[in-house]
Design a protein around this motif. Structure first.
Motif, mmCIF file in Angstrom:
data_model
loop_
_atom_site.group_PDB
_atom_site.id
_atom_site.type_symbol
_atom_site.label_atom_id
_atom_site.label_comp_id
_atom_site.label_asym_id
_atom_site.label_seq_id
_atom_site.Cartn_x
_atom_site.Cartn_y
_atom_site.Cartn_z
ATOM 1 N N LEU A 98 -17.568 8.644 -19.836
ATOM 2 C CA LEU A 98 -16.580 8.700 -20.922
ATOM 3 C C LEU A 98 -15.388 9.574 -20.553
ATOM 4 N N TRP A 99 -15.663 10.705 -19.941
ATOM 5 C CA TRP A 99 -14.589 11.626 -19.563
ATOM 6 C C TRP A 99 -13.608 10.965 -18.600
ATOM 7 N N ASN A 155 -11.699 7.731 -20.054
ATOM 8 C CA ASN A 155 -10.608 8.096 -20.962
ATOM 9 C C ASN A 155 -9.463 8.767 -20.204
ATOM 10 N N HIS A 213 -15.853 12.782 -30.237
ATOM 11 C CA HIS A 213 -16.692 11.613 -30.505
ATOM 12 C C HIS A 213 -18.172 11.984 -30.502
ATOM 13 N N THR A 239 -13.267 12.868 -26.217
ATOM 14 C CA THR A 239 -14.648 12.420 -26.016
ATOM 15 C C THR A 239 -15.638 13.412 -26.607
ATOM 16 N N ASN A 241 -7.693 4.305 -28.438
ATOM 17 C CA ASN A 241 -7.801 5.416 -27.489
ATOM 18 C C ASN A 241 -6.563 5.512 -26.589
#
Length: 406
Positions: A99-100, A103, A56, A53, A37
């Motif tokens: 997640l946002w 990342n 994913h 994301t 990532n």
């Protein structure tokens, strides 16, 4: 210490090898996903963490739907729409935010510093549990969490390329993730919806996808349309989504075959390895102050894991003690006072029977000579006397047993 029996020694060695194998598999896949990532977002020409994301979640939602609805590899929980919106959607939204932002932090911070900040996770999960009632407040645990927080502050002071926007994103992501883990315990596990990885993908991924659509449309979609210096490689993106999916399976395998505590302890070693790989692959600077602060963090995490292990042992011991008490014979629980109370009850019954016999005798004497038959059935008075004699014998036996125990 290994047991003396060779067969037992072999079983212990096999169990240790199996546990370490699961740990190594999880650590290898987790490190690969994090480095993948970081490279994809910071070096490959695709600086769009929300889009990554979102991709994913599209991949995971598709795999979950095919596994549950098409091929029926696993069963569905058959949730109603109300249950889904009240139990799964909050978890999906928190997961989307975690997640946002996590990342996004890779655009500003080094992998090594991000791993150092993840030492705060036990404290954040503990604080979330106290707020939602799944954990009890403990002064010792709180002081230990403050030790970890102090270590993270020292790491931040020693960080060369410190970007406050990235720090804010990472800390917020950790808060969302801690709240998500606690909400899973409150909304899912407490209601009997224990999910394997495929079921989690099937239920949570679509909710997470919906949660990511809002920031994607409002933040990144215009940048994707207006800028043309980014690259998109379908095979690389597919490989990235596949590694993230495999990581989800590896987490379930590790916890299912060992324990969550083993995963936490292995996570500390994984973070050390990530700091090394970040320094070696991406030349991220690591200062002495960084390492000193991280030593504080690691010591706090180790102490916390030890405290957690002791709590688990105490609960197991208390549970086994309760079961042993339940398995004791009920006769042994009768005290001498209980038996004497039973005698008094029998005496009252005997007095009642004697009154009835006297009344019957007066009636019979008034109409006949009242002969007694030898060898006939015992009278009510005799039956009462027998009951008292038996009860007295039981009381005597209980008293003797009590004296012996003393």
């Amino acid at each position: 210490m290994l047991p003396k029996d060779p067969a037992a020694q072999a079983r212990v060695v096999r169990e240790v090898i199996r546990s370490y194998t699961y740990v190594l598999i999880w650590m290898g896949i987790s490190i690969a996903v994090i480095l993948f990532n970081k490279w994809l977002l910071a070096y490959s020409g695709f600086p769009f963490p929300i889009a990554l994301t979102l991709w994913h979640m599209v991949f995971c939602s598709t795999v979950g739907f095919l596994a549950v609805r098409v091929f029926k590899v696993v069963k569905s929980h058959n949730m109603t729409a109300k249950e889904y919106y009240t139990r799964v959607m909050p978890i999906g939204l928190l997961y989307a935010g975690s997640l946002w932002l996590s990342n996004s932090a890779y655009l500003y911070l080094s992998v090594s510093f991000i791993q150092m900040t993840k030492s705060l996770m036990p404290g954040l999960v503990y604080a979330s549990g106290v707020m939602l009632g799944t954990e009890k407040y403990s002064r010792g645990v709180t002081l230990n969490m403050l030790l970890i927080a102090f270590g993270v502050v020292v790491c931040a002071i020693g960080e060369v390329n410190l970007v406050f926007k990235g720090v804010a994103q990472q800390l917020t992501a950790l808060g969302f993730e801690a709240m998500r883990l606690t909400m899973v315990q409150v909304l899912i596990n407490s209601k009997g919806y224990n999910m394997n990885p495929i079921q989690s993908l099937y239920y949570v991924s679509p909710a997470c996808l919906l949660g990511l659509l809002v920031p994607f449309v409002s933040v990144e979609l215009s940048r994707l349309r207006t800028t043309h210096d980014w690259t998109f490689n379908p095979s690389v993106m597919l490989a990235n989504a596949l590694t993230a999916f495999i990581l989800n399976l590896a987490v379930f395998l590790l916890i299912g075959k060992t324990s969550a505590l083993t995963m936490n302890i292995a996570g500390v070693i994984k973070d050390w390895m990530l700091i090394f790989f970040s320094f070696y692959l991406f030349h991220a600077p690591v200062t002495t102050i960084n390492l000193l602060g991280y030593a504080f963090c690691c010591s706090g995490v180790v102490v916390y894991n030890h405290m957690k292990l002791q709590m688990i042992k105490s609960k197991v011991a208390a549970t086994n003690g309760g079961k042993a008490d339940e398995e004791k014979p009920k006769d042994s629980e009768r005290s001498k006072e209980d038996i004497l109370s039973e005698i008094r009850r029998l005496q009252a019954q005997m007095a009642e029977l004697e009154d009835r016999v006297s009344s019957s005798a007066k009636v019979m004497n008034g109409g006949s000579s009242g002969t007694t038959l030898l060898g006939g059935p015992p009278s009510a008075s005799e039956r009462g006397n027998d009951l008292i004699i038996n009860a007295a014998a039981v009381a005597t036996e209980a008293t003797e047993k009590e004296n012996k125990d003393k």
